[in-house]
Design a protein around this motif. Structure first.
Motif, PDB file in Angstrom:
ATOM      1  N   UNK A  89      -4.619   1.418   8.162  1.00 32.21           N
ATOM      2  CA  UNK A  89      -5.363   2.665   7.985  1.00 32.21           C
ATOM      3  C   UNK A  89      -5.179   3.257   6.596  1.00 32.21           C
ATOM      4  N   UNK A  90      -4.302   2.654   5.790  1.00 30.26           N
ATOM      5  CA  UNK A  90      -4.023   3.228   4.472  1.00 30.26           C
ATOM      6  C   UNK A  90      -4.959   2.658   3.413  1.00 30.26           C
ATOM      7  N   UNK A  91      -5.386   3.504   2.493  1.00 29.19           N
ATOM      8  CA  UNK A  91      -6.261   3.088   1.393  1.00 29.19           C
ATOM      9  C   UNK A  91      -5.813   3.833   0.141  1.00 29.19           C
ATOM     10  N   UNK A  92      -5.463   3.090  -0.901  1.00 28.92           N
ATOM     11  CA  UNK A  92      -5.032   3.739  -2.144  1.00 28.92           C
ATOM     12  C   UNK A  92      -6.205   4.007  -3.074  1.00 28.92           C
ATOM     13  N   UNK A  93      -7.408   3.595  -2.680  1.00 25.43           N
ATOM     14  CA  UNK A  93      -8.625   3.781  -3.481  1.00 25.43           C
ATOM     15  C   UNK A  93      -8.479   3.157  -4.879  1.00 25.43           C
ATOM     16  N   UNK A  94      -7.761   2.039  -4.935  1.00 24.70           N
ATOM     17  CA  UNK A  94      -7.617   1.336  -6.205  1.00 24.70           C
ATOM     18  C   UNK A  94      -6.562   1.906  -7.133  1.00 24.70           C
ATOM     19  N   UNK A  95      -5.815   2.894  -6.654  1.00 21.02           N
ATOM     20  CA  UNK A  95      -4.790   3.509  -7.505  1.00 21.02           C
ATOM     21  C   UNK A  95      -3.653   2.532  -7.813  1.00 21.02           C
ATOM     22  N   UNK A  96      -3.375   1.635  -6.878  1.00 21.66           N
ATOM     23  CA  UNK A  96      -2.276   0.688  -7.077  1.00 21.66           C
ATOM     24  C   UNK A  96      -2.481  -0.188  -8.296  1.00 21.66           C
ATOM     25  N   UNK A  97      -3.658  -0.830  -8.369  1.00 22.09           N
ATOM     26  CA  UNK A  97      -3.901  -1.699  -9.518  1.00 22.09           C
ATOM     27  C   UNK A  97      -4.072  -0.922 -10.816  1.00 22.09           C
TER      28      UNK A  97
END
Length: 301
Positions: A89-97
């Motif tokens: 259910x978790x989404x970092x919205x591309x913040x990780x990369x």
């Protein structure tokens, strides 16, 4: 793990930011999770507890026991079976990369352990900025007045600029103040879209009219409720029955859809819905989703 400079993430901020904003698909691609170019940041920086869709408790800053040396997850294919529904259910919205490849130029927290604490804090801030970008980008695609689109494009460009700040500047950033400015535009966009959908409808429901955030609709049977253009911002829809309901134009920003039955529901034109929300709901192959979202694989089993 070191990555070369000049990858696609570095190209995100052009000399003229408006070029980036004009390419919605490019913008959305950069807001999608790319775990292969991350350092397992969500598996380390976040805390989780056994009461929130995880089998055990984990402190923030401590690596998950399933995180491997190459930053891959050893049980990624079996997360739900292993009791790790919270991960799906978790989404970092591309913040990780973004943090891994742009903010820290490919230098991971294991190679530079002295930067680990700062990197985790920066990741949490970046995640908020990228979530705002997701909503703002969607808002820019909706049919709203030209003046509103100009305001949206302006704040998108400003938000992109903020994501390229140095680690120290990001930590000092007043995220809440920026979020307040973003929310003003998102709310205005919501009102315009929902008004257009509701115009001409007879007997609009109370859910369409309400402006209160966080309506309590736990386990509610809403199958016979008119939810076209409804204001469901922050609504608690846990285990609610929305089977075959038409949610065209409904604002679902922040709505809790855990175990919500959306089998056969029409969410094609609903607004401000995210993949992480969909991943917590109960749908099927007949559930119609916005074009930017996909059916979770477990729906089709």
């Amino acid at each position: 793990m070191i990555y070369p400079h000049g990858n696609k993430y570095d190209k995100e901020l052009s000399e003229n930011n408006r070029e980036f904003v004009s390419s919605i698909e490019t913008c959305i691609d950069n807001l999608r999770v790319d775990c292969k170019n991350c350092f397992g940041l969500c598996c380390v920086a976040l805390y989780f507890s056994a009461s929130e869709g995880f089998p055990i408790d984990k402190d923030a800053g401590r690596p998950c026991i399933n995180l491997q040396s190459d930053f891959n997850c050893s049980v990624h294919k079996d997360l739900r079976d292993k009791g790790l529904k919270g991960c799906t259910a978790y989404d970092c919205f591309g913040a990780g990369q973004k943090v891994a490849q742009v903010t820290y130029s490919g230098r991971d927290w294991r190679l530079v352990p002295e930067s680990a604490k700062q990197m985790f804090e920066v990741f949490l801030i970046m995640r908020q900025l990228h979530e705002m970008l997701w909503y703002l980008t969607e808002a820019s695609t909706l049919q709203v007045a030209h003046s509103e689109k100009e305001k949206l494009n302006s704040i998108i460009n400003e938000t992109i600029r903020l994501t390229h700040l140095s680690p120290d500047s990001l930590i000092e950033l007043d995220v809440e103040s920026h979020r307040d400015n973003v929310n003003v535009l998102l709310l205005k966009t919501s009102e315009l879209v929902r008004a257009k959908v509701c115009r001409g409808q007879k007997n609009p429901s109370k859910h369409q009219k309400t402006k209160a955030r966080g309506a309590d609709l736990i386990a509610a049977d809403l199958r016979k409720t008119n939810l076209r253009g409804a204001n469901l911002r922050g609504a608690c829809l846990i285990a609610a029955n929305l089977r075959e309901v038409d949610l065209s134009g409904a604002d679902l920003i922040g709505a809790d859809l855990r175990d919500t039955d959306i089998r056969g529901a029409n969410l094609t034109d609903s607004i401000f819905l995210t993949q992480s929300q969909i991943n917590t709901a109960k749908g099927d192959s007949d559930t119609k989703l916005p074009r930017l979202l996909t059916h979770p694989t477990y729906w089709l089993k």
